[in-house]
Design an enzyme around this catalytic site. Structure first.
Site, PDB file in Angstrom:
ATOM      1  CG  ASP A 191      -5.512  -4.934   5.030  1.00 12.58           C
ATOM      2  OD1 ASP A 191      -5.670  -5.944   4.313  1.00 12.58           O
ATOM      3  OD2 ASP A 191      -5.652  -3.769   4.609  1.00 12.58           O
ATOM      4  CG  ASP A 249      -1.942  -1.093   1.223  1.00 16.89           C
ATOM      5  OD1 ASP A 249      -1.977  -1.885   0.258  1.00 16.89           O
ATOM      6  OD2 ASP A 249      -2.703  -1.183   2.203  1.00 16.89           O
TER       7      ASP A 249
END
Length: 123
Positions: A110, A81
């Site tokens: 996550d 990310d």
């Protein structure tokens, strides 16, 4: 009807240019989103509130998916990310687990290390 894998791929892409509202549309009303180092968010309304704060503070995120696997209604992806905090760029390695039912994400977890954030504060 799309597959869970295609839904998750579209969801990850939406983070790059979407709005909090467009991203939240991928979730069911009773969804749970859990960034494992933090407390879970329960319900689409709580997730939308988080998205508004996060995207409002940091902008959009590029999810670079390296690997993705789909088994039934579960999708796993390994990704990086990428986003900014102020003038600092963050690249966060993440392992995500998504559970999909009736074309919506019902659970998203996550797993990541907070070390990149700690390193930023020391520099």
């Amino acid at each position: 009807m799309t597959t869970p894998g295609k839904l998750v791929t579209a969801f990850c892409a939406e983070w790059g240019t979407g709005t909090p509202e467009s991203i939240a549309e991928y979730f069911s009303d009773e969804a749970v989103y859990h960034n494992i180092p933090m407390e879970p968010l329960a319900g689409k309304a709580a997730i939308l509130e988080f998205l508004r704060g996060f995207i409002g503070g940091f902008g959009n995120i590029d999810f670079v998916v390296h690997h993705q696997a789909e088994v039934g209604n579960t999708v796993l992806n390994e990704r990086t990310d990428r986003f900014s905090i102020g003038d600092k760029k963050v690249e966060l390695p993440v392992m995500g687990t998504f559970e999909v039912r009736d074309g919506k994400i019902v659970a998203w977890r996550d797993y990541f290390d907070m070390a990149p954030f700690a390193a930023m504060q020391q520099s």
